[in-house]
Scaffold this active site. Structure first.
Site, PDB file in Angstrom:
ATOM      1  N   CYS A  98       0.710  -1.075   0.152  1.00 23.08           N
ATOM      2  CA  CYS A  98      -0.030  -0.160  -0.242  1.00 23.08           C
ATOM      3  C   CYS A  98       0.681   0.951  -0.013  1.00 23.08           C
ATOM      4  O   CYS A  98       1.639   1.930   0.456  1.00 23.08           O
ATOM      5  CB  CYS A  98      -1.421  -0.165   1.245  1.00 23.08           C
ATOM      6  SG  CYS A  98      -1.725   1.879   1.545  1.00 23.08           S
ATOM      7  N   HIS A 140      -9.491  -3.693  -1.963  1.00 21.76           N
ATOM      8  CA  HIS A 140      -8.626  -2.795  -1.159  1.00 21.76           C
ATOM      9  C   HIS A 140      -8.796  -1.230  -1.088  1.00 21.76           C
ATOM     10  O   HIS A 140      -8.719  -0.676  -0.170  1.00 21.76           O
ATOM     11  CB  HIS A 140      -6.890  -2.844  -1.738  1.00 21.76           C
ATOM     12  CG  HIS A 140      -5.916  -2.766  -0.860  1.00 21.76           C
ATOM     13  ND1 HIS A 140      -5.052  -2.751  -0.179  1.00 21.76           N
ATOM     14  CD2 HIS A 140      -5.821  -0.751  -1.187  1.00 21.76           C
ATOM     15  CE1 HIS A 140      -3.886  -1.798   0.357  1.00 21.76           C
ATOM     16  NE2 HIS A 140      -4.476  -0.802  -0.665  1.00 21.76           N
ATOM     17  N   GLU A 141      -8.640  -0.990  -2.057  1.00 16.39           N
ATOM     18  CA  GLU A 141      -9.660   0.392  -2.106  1.00 16.39           C
ATOM     19  C   GLU A 141     -11.017   1.161  -1.076  1.00 16.39           C
ATOM     20  O   GLU A 141     -10.957   1.675  -0.825  1.00 16.39           O
ATOM     21  CB  GLU A 141      -9.603   0.892  -3.544  1.00 16.39           C
ATOM     22  CG  GLU A 141      -8.547   1.109  -4.709  1.00 16.39           C
ATOM     23  CD  GLU A 141      -7.167   1.510  -3.875  1.00 16.39           C
ATOM     24  OE1 GLU A 141      -7.376   2.016  -2.507  1.00 16.39           O
ATOM     25  OE2 GLU A 141      -5.937   1.503  -3.660  1.00 16.39           O
ATOM     26  N   HIS A 144      -9.884   1.048   2.099  1.00 19.62           N
ATOM     27  CA  HIS A 144      -9.818   2.474   2.681  1.00 19.62           C
ATOM     28  C   HIS A 144     -10.787   2.937   2.600  1.00 19.62           C
ATOM     29  O   HIS A 144     -10.427   4.275   3.851  1.00 19.62           O
ATOM     30  CB  HIS A 144      -9.079   3.630   1.364  1.00 19.62           C
ATOM     31  CG  HIS A 144      -7.549   3.135   1.493  1.00 19.62           C
ATOM     32  ND1 HIS A 144      -6.849   2.985   2.715  1.00 19.62           N
ATOM     33  CD2 HIS A 144      -6.589   2.110   0.180  1.00 19.62           C
ATOM     34  CE1 HIS A 144      -5.552   2.225   2.418  1.00 19.62           C
ATOM     35  NE2 HIS A 144      -5.106   2.071   1.156  1.00 19.62           N
TER      36      HIS A 144
HETATM   37 ZN   LIG Z   1      -3.615   1.220  -0.250  1.00 19.68          ZN
END
Ligand SMILES: [Zn+2]
Lengths: 168, 182
Positions: A98, A140-141, A144
């Site tokens: 990341c 993954h995004e 966030h």
């Molecule tokens: Zn990330």
């Protein structure tokens, strides 16, 4: 367009639940363009989200097309505003890194294939299936946007986290 | 200027080792910058990178650990870290790879494979070994993580590993670690 600075852990925005975008106005369009330029400024980077560039908004961008293990069905550069995951199936383990945690990589288990929906950068409704690396990039995004980092998804420190396999 | 130290702690495992060590560091205003620990059979080992604003001498530092060292029957060693970053930069363009080895346990496996790697100036970043299988037919497994510098010819390296595997009668594979960069 301009390349935006990427925030690093332990910046508080990385632990913040981001707000939905109510309207894609000129300011949001500019942010999206800058995020696109930012993602391509990091060689090999396949995804970015608004909080990573300091904006607590629900916008993600991904493009796995250049990755050597990209699924043939991938959607190239994809901008998603207010993205939602509506279905998930299967499991896949990927070594993730990341931009906001440059000193670590980790083995993360995520859904192998997913169905997602949201809006594109012209406010058009979009809905499609993602598999493999593209599915992982989306998840993954999306994490966030909810203040979740990949290290929060790791089940064993001993075997799942690797230090200093940096890529920056 | 910051003073960095590396601290090695070894001893028979028992409750309170981490607390004891971190207590000394805390009382003396040391930061723990990085740490790793492991237990093999009954033995505990820990390596810590610590830093302090105060420039302690090594003998003085050792003295501060004397009590906990004695109380918990540990062996503690402290070294100052020189502020050199050259080595880190050496590997900045290196690509991560993974080697897996599976076969019957034999004396010399670890040495032969790590020697082959070291001869090529490749850095090993992680090693895990494990005996699996039934007690009568143990199977030896080893997983090595490497950082391979760009000047290494992967094809040649892979064929050297293949030859070694044949010689030792074990299966060795080399794969790049694909990191999804997000
Ligand atoms: Zn990330």
């Amino acid at each position: 367009m301009s390349i935006l600075p990427v925030i690093k852990y332990p910046h508080p925005l990385l632990k913040t639940k981001c707000k939905p975008v109510s309207k894609i106005n000129a300011k949001i369009s500019k942010l999206i363009d800058d995020m696109i330029e930012t993602i391509y400024s990091f060689p090999g980077c396949v995804g970015i989200s608004a909080p990573k560039v300091g904006k607590p908004l629900r916008i993600i961008i991904f493009d796995v097309s250049k990755h050597k293990k990209a699924p043939p069905s991938n959607h190239n550069l994809t901008v998603m505003v207010n993205p939602v995951m509506i279905e998930k199936k299967g499991k896949t383990i990927t070594r993730e890194g990341c931009l906001s945690l440059p000193d670590f990589t980790g083995n993360v288990t995520r859904a192998e294939s997913i169905k997602v929906k949201g809006k594109d950068k012209h406010s058009k409704r979009i809905e499609f299936y993602l598999v493999g690396l593209e599915s992982v990039a989306f998840q993954h995004e999306l994490d966030h946007l909810d203040g979740i980092l990949f290290i929060d998804r790791i089940s064993s420190l001993k075997t799942d986290i690797f230090t200093r396999k940096r890529y920056l | 200027m910051e003073n960095k130290f590396v601290l090695f702690v070894i001893g028979e495992d028992r409750p309170g080792i981490v607390a004891g060590i971190s207590g000394v560091l805390y009382k003396n205003n040391f930061n723990i910058e990085d740490s790793s620990m492991t237990i093999l059979e009954r033995y505990f080992a820990m390596i810590l990178i610590t830093s302090s604003k105060v420039r302690y001498s090594i003998p003085l530092l050792k003295k501060k650990f004397k009590e906990v060292e004695k109380k918990l029957s540990l062996y503690i060693s402290v070294k100052r870290i020189a502020p050199v970053r050259e080595k880190e930069e050496m590997f900045i363009n290196a690509e991560p790879y993974i080697i897996t080895l599976i076969g019957s346990d034999r004396i010399g496996i670890v040495h032969k494979i790590t020697n082959l790697i070291a001869e090529r100036n490749i850095n090993i970043t992680d090693v895990k070994t494990e005996i699996i299988g039934e007690e009568k037919i143990p199977i030896y497994t080893m997983i090595l993580e490497l950082e391979i510098p760009p000047e290494i010819d992967i094809k040649k390296f892979r064929s050297s590993l293949f030859r070694l595997g044949k010689e030792l009668n074990v299966k060795i594979t080399l794969k790049p670690i694909d990191i999804l960069k997000l």
